[in-house]
Design an enzyme around this catalytic site. Structure first.
Site, PDB file in Angstrom:
ATOM      1  N   ASP A 136       0.854  -1.188   0.000  1.00  0.00           N
ATOM      2  CA  ASP A 136       0.000   0.000   0.000  1.00  0.00           C
ATOM      3  C   ASP A 136       0.892   1.240   0.000  1.00  0.00           C
ATOM      4  OD1 ASP A 136      -2.053  -1.746   0.129  1.00  0.00           O
ATOM      5  OD2 ASP A 136      -2.693  -1.254   2.166  1.00  0.00           O
ATOM      6  N   GLU A 154      -1.074  -1.160  -4.258  1.00  0.00           N
ATOM      7  CA  GLU A 154      -2.245  -0.318  -4.030  1.00  0.00           C
ATOM      8  C   GLU A 154      -1.731   1.120  -4.006  1.00  0.00           C
ATOM      9  OE1 GLU A 154      -5.157   0.569  -0.372  1.00  0.00           O
ATOM     10  OE2 GLU A 154      -5.224  -1.526  -1.034  1.00  0.00           O
TER      11      GLU A 154
END
Length: 291
Positions: free
Chosen positions: A204, A251
């Protein structure tokens, strides 16, 4: 006494300088031919360091770590149930263990002797056709006691189909080592996942200070680690447990500027390991296979 002599003679040279670090601890456990879980060892090692406020351990610390990892309570209970003196299993006692607990029905005495000769590390005990607790542990952790099929420990499936035809061992929020709201983000999450054979890791990515992208669980109180360092760890451990491809699931919440930094990190750190174009000259109609 014999166990102490065996233990000391095996590891004393590694403690010539008096103290060792985590990597040396792992090497010593491998030298003792003990199977272990890397995460468990790291946890026990860290607890030992927290008590001492240092980064290295001495021989008594190593003994304590060894016992915490190897001397499982259920192993001790089994050993004591069959050992009259609680210290040594005689040939006949071990034969009885094989008959009652392992379900062996034919020539238990022969099997017992073969296992003693194979797994007992203390020569004096082996010569007496007995088994120490250390030998008993080695036997219980061996292939002879495994419930898994040996031929399925290595890849036995057809690995020449398109990548999307397979279930892929994946890790979600790989960077987290505790809860998803306030827990720490740690590079160890990536090391651990790769050493377990994970082939898909989640990263992420968010804008960080000094134009350095960071990895954390966005909009939470989890700590942050540098994207650059994550890729360095992946580069180091990607193919230790498996030669098959690693998929990085990005992400991406970064600004265009920091996305450029991410791309530069991927190219410069991973180099030739990074797939940046199709494989071969023929037109692509499906994904390549794991092979």
């Amino acid at each position: 006494m014999e166990e102490n002599r065996w233990f000391l003679s095996t590891i004393q040279n590694d403690f010539r300088a008096g103290r060792i670090d985590f990597d040396n601890t792992i090497s010593l456990l491998e030298k003792l031919q003990i199977s272990f879980d890397l995460i468990h060892v790291k946890h026990v090692f860290k607890k030992t360091l927290d008590k001492r406020k240092e980064r290295t351990i001495n021989i008594e610390d190593f003994r304590a770590i060894y016992r915490a990892i190897v001397h499982r309570l259920e192993f001790q209970e089994l050993f004591r149930a069959y050992s009259i003196n609680g210290k040594i299993l005689s040939h006949s006692e071990f034969s009885e263990f094989l008959r009652r607990e392992q379900g062996e029905t034919e020539d238990c005495e022969k099997s017992a002797l073969e296992s003693i000769l194979k797994y007992e590390p203390i020569e004096e005990v082996k010569k007496r056709r007995q088994m120490s607790f250390e030998g008993f542990i080695r036997y219980l952790n061996s292939e002879d006691c495994s419930i898994f099929k040996k031929h399925q420990r290595s890849v036995y499936q057809d690995m020449n189909q398109p990548l999307c035809d397979y279930f892929i061992s994946s890790s979600h929020n790989t960077y987290l080592t505790a809860d998803q709201l306030v827990g720490p983000s740690d590079l160890w999450g990536y090391t651990s996942a790769l050493l377990k054979g994970c082939r898909c890791l989640e990263i992420d990515c968010w804008d960080g200070s000094n134009v350095e992208p960071v990895v954390y669980h966005g909009h939470t109180l989890t700590s942050k680690i540098l994207f650059r360092e994550v890729i360095q760890v992946i580069d180091k451990y990607a193919f230790m447990a498996s030669d098959y491809p690693v998929v990085l699931s990005l992400e991406n919440h970064c600004s265009p500027e920091q996305q450029e930094v991410m791309a530069e990190c991927l190219r410069s750190i991973l180099g030739d390991r990074l797939l940046t174009s199709t494989i071969g000259d023929t037109p692509v109609t499906h994904l390549p296979s794991p092979e």
